[in-house]
Design a protein around this motif. Sequence first.
Motif, PDB file in Angstrom:
ATOM      1  N   VAL A  37       3.067  49.258 -19.373  1.00 26.72           N
ATOM      2  CA  VAL A  37       2.412  50.097 -20.473  1.00 26.72           C
ATOM      3  C   VAL A  37       2.079  51.550 -19.822  1.00 26.72           C
ATOM      4  O   VAL A  37       1.547  51.333 -18.699  1.00 26.72           O
ATOM      5  CB  VAL A  37       1.224  49.197 -20.752  1.00 26.72           C
ATOM      6  N   ILE A  38       2.255  52.265 -20.625  1.00 20.58           N
ATOM      7  CA  ILE A  38       1.719  53.714 -20.268  1.00 20.58           C
ATOM      8  C   ILE A  38       0.945  54.387 -21.512  1.00 20.58           C
ATOM      9  O   ILE A  38       1.755  54.472 -22.657  1.00 20.58           O
ATOM     10  CB  ILE A  38       3.075  54.456 -19.941  1.00 20.58           C
ATOM     11  N   ARG A  39      -0.259  54.507 -21.405  1.00 15.82           N
ATOM     12  CA  ARG A  39      -0.881  55.010 -22.546  1.00 15.82           C
ATOM     13  C   ARG A  39      -0.892  54.470 -23.828  1.00 15.82           C
ATOM     14  O   ARG A  39      -0.407  54.949 -24.571  1.00 15.82           O
ATOM     15  CB  ARG A  39      -0.636  56.525 -22.402  1.00 15.82           C
ATOM     16  N   ASP A  40      -0.918  53.147 -23.595  1.00 20.66           N
ATOM     17  CA  ASP A  40      -1.011  52.201 -25.201  1.00 20.66           C
ATOM     18  C   ASP A  40       0.518  52.052 -25.373  1.00 20.66           C
ATOM     19  O   ASP A  40       0.710  51.500 -26.674  1.00 20.66           O
ATOM     20  CB  ASP A  40      -1.810  52.829 -26.204  1.00 20.66           C
ATOM     21  N   THR A  41       1.359  52.560 -24.688  1.00 22.10           N
ATOM     22  CA  THR A  41       2.901  52.272 -25.255  1.00 22.10           C
ATOM     23  C   THR A  41       3.518  51.160 -24.257  1.00 22.10           C
ATOM     24  O   THR A  41       3.736  51.541 -22.991  1.00 22.10           O
ATOM     25  CB  THR A  41       3.806  53.682 -24.899  1.00 22.10           C
TER      26      THR A  41
END
Length: 77
Positions: A37-41
């Motif tokens: 997960v990167i910044r809610d993605t």
Amino acid sequence: MMRAPPVLLSVALLAFPAVAAEPIAGRPSITDGDTLVIRDTRIRLHGIDAPESAQTCKDKAGKDYHCGQAAALALES
């Protein structure tokens, strides 16, 4: 079944170009061996089937080990 001529397919692809997405940048958080997960993605790695983070497996001797945790640590490294 009728097939589209290659020229028609090429024209269709040029007429409808793919929309470029914004790059995803940031520090990843590893969920398990195939997901981060990167910044809610949430990003799932295509073609990878890794154990879930809490999953256990058996080694060659038949002893249980935390293979999900090992997979997550391998992705993190």
